[in-house]
Design a protein around this motif. Structure first.
Motif, PDB file in Angstrom:
ATOM      1  N   ARG A 192     -10.794  -6.931  -1.117  1.00 18.88           N
ATOM      2  CA  ARG A 192     -10.893  -6.804   0.334  1.00 18.88           C
ATOM      3  C   ARG A 192     -11.722  -5.605   0.786  1.00 18.88           C
ATOM      4  O   ARG A 192     -12.398  -5.659   1.817  1.00 18.88           O
ATOM      5  CB  ARG A 192      -9.482  -6.722   0.933  1.00 18.88           C
ATOM      6  CG  ARG A 192      -8.784  -8.076   0.901  1.00 18.88           C
ATOM      7  CD  ARG A 192      -7.276  -7.980   0.897  1.00 18.88           C
ATOM      8  NE  ARG A 192      -6.700  -9.325   0.915  1.00 18.88           N
ATOM      9  CZ  ARG A 192      -6.580 -10.080  -0.193  1.00 18.88           C
ATOM     10  NH1 ARG A 192      -6.999  -9.617  -1.359  1.00 18.88           N
ATOM     11  NH2 ARG A 192      -6.060 -11.296  -0.098  1.00 18.88           N
ATOM     12  N   TYR A 193     -11.666  -4.528   0.004  1.00 22.23           N
ATOM     13  CA  TYR A 193     -12.295  -3.284   0.475  1.00 22.23           C
ATOM     14  C   TYR A 193     -13.243  -2.644  -0.542  1.00 22.23           C
ATOM     15  O   TYR A 193     -13.812  -1.595  -0.264  1.00 22.23           O
ATOM     16  CB  TYR A 193     -11.212  -2.259   0.850  1.00 22.23           C
ATOM     17  CG  TYR A 193     -10.214  -2.798   1.849  1.00 22.23           C
ATOM     18  CD1 TYR A 193     -10.546  -2.921   3.202  1.00 22.23           C
ATOM     19  CD2 TYR A 193      -8.944  -3.186   1.442  1.00 22.23           C
ATOM     20  CE1 TYR A 193      -9.633  -3.430   4.114  1.00 22.23           C
ATOM     21  CE2 TYR A 193      -8.023  -3.691   2.351  1.00 22.23           C
ATOM     22  CZ  TYR A 193      -8.371  -3.811   3.688  1.00 22.23           C
ATOM     23  OH  TYR A 193      -7.468  -4.318   4.588  1.00 22.23           O
ATOM     24  N   GLY A 194     -13.380  -3.244  -1.709  1.00 21.51           N
ATOM     25  CA  GLY A 194     -14.216  -2.615  -2.723  1.00 21.51           C
ATOM     26  C   GLY A 194     -13.556  -1.360  -3.274  1.00 21.51           C
ATOM     27  O   GLY A 194     -12.329  -1.249  -3.308  1.00 21.51           O
ATOM     28  N   ASP A 195     -14.371  -0.415  -3.689  1.00 17.08           N
ATOM     29  CA  ASP A 195     -13.828   0.846  -4.188  1.00 17.08           C
ATOM     30  C   ASP A 195     -14.497   2.020  -3.482  1.00 17.08           C
ATOM     31  O   ASP A 195     -15.381   1.844  -2.642  1.00 17.08           O
ATOM     32  CB  ASP A 195     -13.956   0.965  -5.713  1.00 17.08           C
ATOM     33  CG  ASP A 195     -15.388   0.777  -6.183  1.00 17.08           C
ATOM     34  OD1 ASP A 195     -16.318   1.133  -5.432  1.00 17.08           O
ATOM     35  OD2 ASP A 195     -15.588   0.287  -7.308  1.00 17.08           O
ATOM     36  N   ILE A 196     -14.072   3.211  -3.835  1.00 22.98           N
ATOM     37  CA  ILE A 196     -14.567   4.418  -3.170  1.00 22.98           C
ATOM     38  C   ILE A 196     -16.067   4.569  -3.347  1.00 22.98           C
ATOM     39  O   ILE A 196     -16.783   5.002  -2.444  1.00 22.98           O
ATOM     40  CB  ILE A 196     -13.821   5.659  -3.697  1.00 22.98           C
ATOM     41  CG1 ILE A 196     -12.336   5.546  -3.339  1.00 22.98           C
ATOM     42  CG2 ILE A 196     -14.415   6.937  -3.136  1.00 22.98           C
ATOM     43  CD1 ILE A 196     -11.461   6.603  -3.982  1.00 22.98           C
ATOM     44  N   GLY A 197     -16.568   4.174  -4.521  1.00 21.50           N
ATOM     45  CA  GLY A 197     -17.995   4.324  -4.797  1.00 21.50           C
ATOM     46  C   GLY A 197     -18.867   3.347  -4.044  1.00 21.50           C
ATOM     47  O   GLY A 197     -19.961   3.687  -3.598  1.00 21.50           O
ATOM     48  N   GLY A 298     -16.622  13.453 -11.982  1.00 28.10           N
ATOM     49  CA  GLY A 298     -16.134  12.773 -10.788  1.00 28.10           C
ATOM     50  C   GLY A 298     -16.520  11.311 -10.693  1.00 28.10           C
ATOM     51  O   GLY A 298     -16.150  10.627  -9.731  1.00 28.10           O
ATOM     52  N   VAL A 299     -17.240  10.808 -11.690  1.00 28.99           N
ATOM     53  CA  VAL A 299     -17.704   9.418 -11.655  1.00 28.99           C
ATOM     54  C   VAL A 299     -16.532   8.444 -11.658  1.00 28.99           C
ATOM     55  O   VAL A 299     -16.531   7.446 -10.925  1.00 28.99           O
ATOM     56  CB  VAL A 299     -18.643   9.127 -12.851  1.00 28.99           C
ATOM     57  CG1 VAL A 299     -18.962   7.643 -12.944  1.00 28.99           C
ATOM     58  CG2 VAL A 299     -19.926   9.922 -12.713  1.00 28.99           C
ATOM     59  N   VAL A 300     -15.526   8.714 -12.486  1.00 27.13           N
ATOM     60  CA  VAL A 300     -14.396   7.794 -12.622  1.00 27.13           C
ATOM     61  C   VAL A 300     -13.667   7.610 -11.291  1.00 27.13           C
ATOM     62  O   VAL A 300     -13.191   6.511 -10.981  1.00 27.13           O
ATOM     63  CB  VAL A 300     -13.429   8.292 -13.716  1.00 27.13           C
ATOM     64  CG1 VAL A 300     -12.181   7.417 -13.778  1.00 27.13           C
ATOM     65  CG2 VAL A 300     -14.125   8.294 -15.076  1.00 27.13           C
TER      66      VAL A 300
END
Length: 347
Positions: A192-197, A298-300
């Protein structure tokens, strides 16, 4: 004729006539002879010194070579095993069976970095939708994997295919799984919203149905049939693998033991990388260090789904009941990972 010699020539050892004549000659000709002797001696010692210097240089060169060889030997001892010359086909080809929301992008990042160091390829399949296939599609999949230049990691989201059935040697299969309930919740909100990236401004989840709504209203997405999603990746291509049943569970366990090099666990990712390093060092030597570096960068964090509204206890309890088979499989894989860690004496 009387020969006049200096007094030191009358030494008893020099009393014979021949010696006296010789000494007289030397005495008279001392200047010429002395010069000649000095020149000869100078040449002699000069040549001797040059020879010594040459020998010294040879020794010094040998010492440098010995030092260099020793240093290279130590370096070789510290290097990971990266030569594939003596490896069998199965050791130089890996299939990463990728499952949604289990940390697969993190593992891929680690493999891509290691591939640059150890000269293996990470190849992504063009087909992500087709997870279960008919015989012809399975043959095409086997062919697509076998045509790749080794060494490689081939990543695809697919239900297990038994390569020997098609007259092919078996590649080394690996995969990652996750706590079933956490995976389902993460997947629900990711859709629904994807991820932070990918969607950093999509944190407002109030406008769409919550996970509670999906579970408590028994919507299709959260039904028993549709949450039975991980076991089929390990059970295989049989129709019986796609419906919740004990046979599918036991078949998946059997394949994990017999046909997967390793199935890791997201909640035990450090241990997963440690065991991969021990099992497949040609690919994964240093994976733990690379993983820590990626986390520090911070990639993860960019891969994490938005959490949405916290599920109620009622919804969690209902969903856990629907995930009973998945939880049994999850605990089985966790136990196997722990056993491998203990067998390899990994601290």
């Amino acid at each position: 004729m009387k020969i006049s010699l200096p007094s030191w020539c009358h030494h008893p050892l020099l009393l014979n006539m021949k010696s006296r004549i010789l000494l007289y000659f030397l005495y008279k000709k001392c200047t010429t002879i002395a010069v000649a002797v000095v020149i000869l001696l100078s040449l002699y010692f000069s040549l001797a010194n040059l020879a010594g210097v040459y020998n010294g240089l040879v020794v010094s060169s040998d010492s440098l070579d010995d030092s260099r060889n020793l240093r290279e030997s130590i370096d070789d001892d510290l290097k990971p095993i990266v030569s594939f010359a003596n490896l069998s086909w199965t050791e130089s080809s890996i299939i990463f069976n990728r499952i949604e929301r289990t940390g697969s992008r993190t593992l891929i990042r680690v493999m891509e970095r290691l591939g640059k160091k150890y000269n293996f390829s990470t190849i992504a399949s063009d087909d992500w939708a087709l997870k279960y296939m008919d015989i012809e599609d399975q043959k095409a999949f086997v062919h697509d994997v076998n045509k790749q230049a080794t060494p490689f990691v081939y990543e695809r989201s697919v239900h297990y295919v038994h390569f020997p059935r098609f007259g092919s040697k078996q590649p080394s299969w690996i995969s990652l799984i996750r706590d079933p309930l956490r995976r389902i919740i993460s997947l629900y909100y990711f859709k629904r919203y994807g991820d932070i990236g990918t969607r950093p401004n999509a944190s407002d989840t109030s406008s769409k149905p919550s996970f509670d709504d999906c579970v408590l209203k028994n919507q299709p997405e959260c039904s028993l049939k549709n949450v039975f999603r991980v076991i089929p990746f390990f059970c295989g291509q049989s129709a019986g693998c796609r419906v919740p049943n004990k046979w599918a569970l036991e078949t998946a366990k059997k394949n994990v033991l017999e046909n997967f090099k390793l199935v890791g666990v997201l909640e035990e990712l450090n241990t997963t990388f440690q065991v991969l390093e021990a099992l497949i060092p040609q690919y994964f030597h240093g994976a733990s260090r690379v993983y820590k570096a990626i986390v520090s960068s911070g990639v993860v964090d960019q891969f994490k789904s938005f959490p949405g509204d916290p599920p109620s206890e009622q919804a969690l309890t209902k969903m856990k009941g629907r995930l009973a088979l998945e939880y049994e499989f999850y605990e089985f894989v966790k136990e196997r990972l722990g056993t491998l860690k203990q067998q390899m004496e990994i601290e």
